[in-house]
Design an enzyme around this catalytic site. Sequence first.
Site, PDB file in Angstrom:
ATOM      1  N   CYS A  45       0.700  -1.357  -0.099  1.00  0.00           N
ATOM      2  CA  CYS A  45      -0.092   0.030   0.030  1.00  0.00           C
ATOM      3  C   CYS A  45       0.918   1.288   0.055  1.00  0.00           C
ATOM      4  O   CYS A  45       0.569   2.361  -0.511  1.00  0.00           O
ATOM      5  CB  CYS A  45      -0.975  -0.019   1.323  1.00  0.00           C
ATOM      6  SG  CYS A  45      -2.012  -1.534   1.243  1.00  0.00           S
TER       7      CYS A  45
HETATM    8  C1  BEZ Z   1       0.567  -4.702   1.893  1.00  0.00           C
HETATM    9  O1  BEZ Z   1       0.177  -3.726   1.444  1.00  0.00           O
HETATM   10  O2  BEZ Z   1       1.750  -4.886   1.792  1.00  0.00           O
HETATM   11  C2  BEZ Z   1      -0.415  -5.745   2.165  1.00  0.00           C
HETATM   12  C3  BEZ Z   1      -1.613  -5.357   2.875  1.00  0.00           C
HETATM   13  C4  BEZ Z   1      -2.182  -6.441   3.560  1.00  0.00           C
HETATM   14  C5  BEZ Z   1      -1.947  -7.824   3.004  1.00  0.00           C
HETATM   15  C6  BEZ Z   1      -0.846  -8.072   2.343  1.00  0.00           C
HETATM   16  C7  BEZ Z   1       0.094  -6.968   2.025  1.00  0.00           C
END
Ligand code: BEZ
Length: 212
Positions: A45
């Site tokens: 994210c």
């Molecule tokens: C991420 O943004 O890295 C992420 C968020 C939730 C689950 C897996 C990855």
Amino acid sequence: MSLRLGDAAPDFKANTTLGEISFHQYLGDSWGVLFSHPADFTPVCTTELGRTAQLKDEFARRNVKVLAVSVDPLAKHQTWIGDINETQHTTVDFPIIADDNRVVSGLYDMIHPNASETFTVRSLFIIGPDKKVKLIITYPASTGRNFVEVLRVIDSLQLTSKYSVATPADWKSGEDVIVVPAISTEDAQKKFTKGLRIVKPYLRYTPQPDIE
Ligand code: BEZ
């Protein structure tokens, strides 16, 4: 029921990092990209929101306003923006919706319970100036989206809305486009003055109309 292409994009009021926003009013005559991410302070994210901020001028050039959303609260978004700016070498200045009451994620069906009961998946909606849904994509939490592809789709959608053309597989801005089947070859010859390349009666190319 979940949203489908051509549906009216639901309006809402939401608290965001830029204050309270009334969605349709915020979009005005612009195109919109509304995209959810699972959670603040997560790695993928962080890169996605940073990339969106880096592409600010590209979105502006296309008259597109972007809004991100997750179910995290406002204070968490505000602190996380500092990390995004620092690590992605950019400045996030588009609104991030604090959807802790899940109003937006509910309206746009961004929580997919069999993936996660609590977090939004990576949903992305492109909304036209008519406030209709033009594109929906859904990615899992583990896969960051390709924002260059998002821009490419916007280019295609905008060409379709302005010139009644479609774009072929793997098309990139600057390449020939396709005359939509609804236009007869006779009409296409008058409309597309840069010329027609007729491969089959149903497969007709013309140079991209909005460039020299
Ligand atoms: C991420 O943004 O890295 C992420 C968020 C939730 C689950 C897996 C990855």
